[in-house]
Scaffold this active site. Structure first.
Site, PDB file in Angstrom:
ATOM      1  N   HIS A 193      43.749  47.214  69.206  1.00  0.00           N
ATOM      2  CA  HIS A 193      44.746  48.087  68.283  1.00  0.00           C
ATOM      3  C   HIS A 193      44.237  48.397  66.996  1.00  0.00           C
ATOM      4  CE1 HIS A 193      45.901  44.014  67.155  1.00  0.00           C
ATOM      5  NE2 HIS A 193      46.207  44.500  66.340  1.00  0.00           N
TER       6      HIS A 193
ATOM      7  N   TYR B  54      41.985  40.369  71.039  1.00  0.00           N
ATOM      8  CA  TYR B  54      41.791  39.006  70.494  1.00  0.00           C
ATOM      9  C   TYR B  54      43.062  38.040  70.998  1.00  0.00           C
ATOM     10  CZ  TYR B  54      44.798  40.631  66.701  1.00  0.00           C
ATOM     11  OH  TYR B  54      45.769  40.791  65.817  1.00  0.00           O
TER      12      TYR B  54
ATOM     13  N   TYR C 107      39.062  39.354  62.467  1.00  0.00           N
ATOM     14  CA  TYR C 107      39.451  39.841  61.507  1.00  0.00           C
ATOM     15  C   TYR C 107      38.818  39.340  60.181  1.00  0.00           C
ATOM     16  CZ  TYR C 107      43.682  42.409  63.405  1.00  0.00           C
ATOM     17  OH  TYR C 107      44.475  43.322  64.140  1.00  0.00           O
TER      18      TYR C 107
END
Lengths: 203, 267
Positions: free
Chosen positions: B185, B172, B133
């Site tokens: 997701h 992850y 992220y």
């Protein structure tokens, strides 16, 4: 028996620790995708009514302040009319009514600057006390929590409010009352769990 | 997508993003109460397999009552706030393409009666193809993609439809149990016409073996509810030699049709 063809609501999942990427990317430092983050303020300059500042934190059952909480607020204007789709009429054009409120990444403190909302009728016609609907999401919260910010200096309206009246354990009503800390300044801490747990709604 | 790409100065939301005429369908009329949530279908608050929920779950019962105008009304967003690439996560960060499996994610936003919900804001966020992220709190060793930001948004069309172009996010690891990994997701945040319909959820991908092992997925008790979060591969919507596609419909709380709200004796 005939089948019912209603769909089921999509189940909720936690917003997770990285909710800021999607909802407030500029605040996080991801710039250049959107010109600005949505929901920076529920009012514009010139909004009618008393401009107030509400400050608070969100705390967990161990007393720890959440630094990854994100909230959204929704409220009526000073005359008690909701912006957008209120069937009773047009709200103050300088009130959008909706804000995204993000806990500070370091301290967990959050601030909402808005106008104090007017009273809105409940479905049965009785008047609800001035309130701001608050929706709380974060890592560890599986379904967004609904609560309301009410005001401790609205004693008469609070006593007559059909929503506050629904709270059987009367000592818990105070968890929904923002405490006055100065002229037009209030404090409202959300406590997710524990002895002073905030009242959450299913409505 | 049709957008007015003119960027307006940010002066809160009232002038720039609000309001636009609300779709006038009776189902969206704020006089109609919201159907109550089936809280056995949603995840419970206290789900100790997902450790963070242990101290973040209210221990007292929720106060249940019918929705009021505060839940039946809600913010609306105009198409004019959208930039041209807002729903294109492959290009919206730098203009250069992100690395990964190119996919279309599309579907419709419906209410519990099966009616489309037009004109509502859908926001998504996700990790890059390696599971990383773009967030200061994410220290996973998979690298950032310099051309991938990770957020997108759109507004549903008249038939409730929406679409995004993105790369499929990687799985992850996360600090829950020693070896927990999130399935691939995409996070999705959806508005209805009422604030009480507000929903955040996660989209998973057909066939991912990590779904059944995930404690966050496991916060949902009913298997059918879990399945409603798994997007099937949609070859009919895939573009040959370009990208694959997944279909994901979102259902929001519906509204009761009766506007009769007679005051009960003694209330």
């Amino acid at each position: 028996m005939q089948p019912l063809y209603h769909l089921k609501e999509t189940p909720s999942q936690t917003a997770g620790p990285y909710v800021h990427i999607g909802l407030v990317p500029n605040l996080l430092g991801i710039t250049g995708i959107y010109p600005h983050d949505l929901g920076a303020s529920p009012i514009n300059d010139g909004a009618k009514g008393e401009v107030i500042t509400i400050t608070g934190t969100v705390r967990d059952g161990a007393g720890m302040i959440l630094r990854d909480a994100l909230m959204e607020s929704w409220q009526a204007d000073a005359d008690g009319i909701f912006p957008g789709n209120d069937p009773r009429g047009q709200a103050d054009p300088n009130v959008s009514g909706w804000a995204r409120i993000v806990a500070d990444f370091e301290t967990g403190e959050w601030v909402l600057r808005t106008v104090k909302p007017g009273r809105v009728p409940a479905p049965d016609g009785r008047m609800m006390t001035p309130h701001i609907a608050l929706w709380v999401v974060a890592r560890g919260i599986n379904l967004g929590l609904q609560t309301r910010i009410c005001f401790e200096d609205e004693e008469e309206a609070n006593a007559a409010c059909p929503v506050l009246g629904r709270i059987e354990h009367r000592d818990r009503v105070s968890t929904l009352l923002a405490k006055k800390t100065g002229p037009s300044a209030y404090r409202f801490d959300v406590i997710l769990q524990g002895p002073d747990e905030t009242v959450f709604f299913d409505m | 997508m049709t957008q007015d790409t003119q960027i307006k100065p940010h002066i809160g939301n009232a002038a720039g993003d609000h309001p636009h005429p609300h779709p006038g369908r009776p189902a969206d009329d704020a006089r109609h109460p919201l159907i109550h949530r089936d809280r056995d279908w949603h995840p419970q608050a206290y789900t100790p397999g997902y450790k963070t929920s242990v101290t973040r779950a209210p221990s007292r019962a929720l106060i249940s009552m019918p929705s009021t105008l505060s839940e039946q009304t809600g913010p609306a967003f105009g198409h004019n706030m959208l930039g041209e690439l807002d729903n294109n996560l492959i290009l919206n960060f730098t203009g250069q393409p992100a690395i990964g499996e190119r996919i279309i994610v599309h579907g419709r936003v419906l209410d519990e009666m099966g009616r489309p919900v037009p004109g509502v804001l859908v926001e998504v966020w996700q990790a890059n193809a390696g599971g990383r992220y773009r967030h200061k709190k994410d220290g996973y060793l998979a690298p950032l993609d310099p051309n991938f930001g990770g957020c997108g948004r759109t507004i549903t069309a008249e038939d409730g439809s929406y679409e995004f172009l993105t790369v499929r996010p990687g799985a992850y690891p996360w600090p829950n149990r020693v070896n927990d990994w999130r399935p691939m997701h995409i996070h999705m945040s959806v508005f209805g016409s009422g604030f009480g319909q507000r929903l955040i959820t996660q989209l998973y991908f057909e066939g991912d073996p990590l779904i059944a092992r995930c404690p966050i997925v496991g916060t949902i008790g009913q298997q059918k509810a879990v399945e409603s979060l798994v997007a099937p591969l949609d070859m009919n919507r895939a573009i040959p030699m370009d990208c694959l596609a997944y279909k994901f419909d979102v259902v929001l709380r519906g509204r009761r049709q009766s506007v009769f709200e007679n005051r009960m004796e003694g209330m």
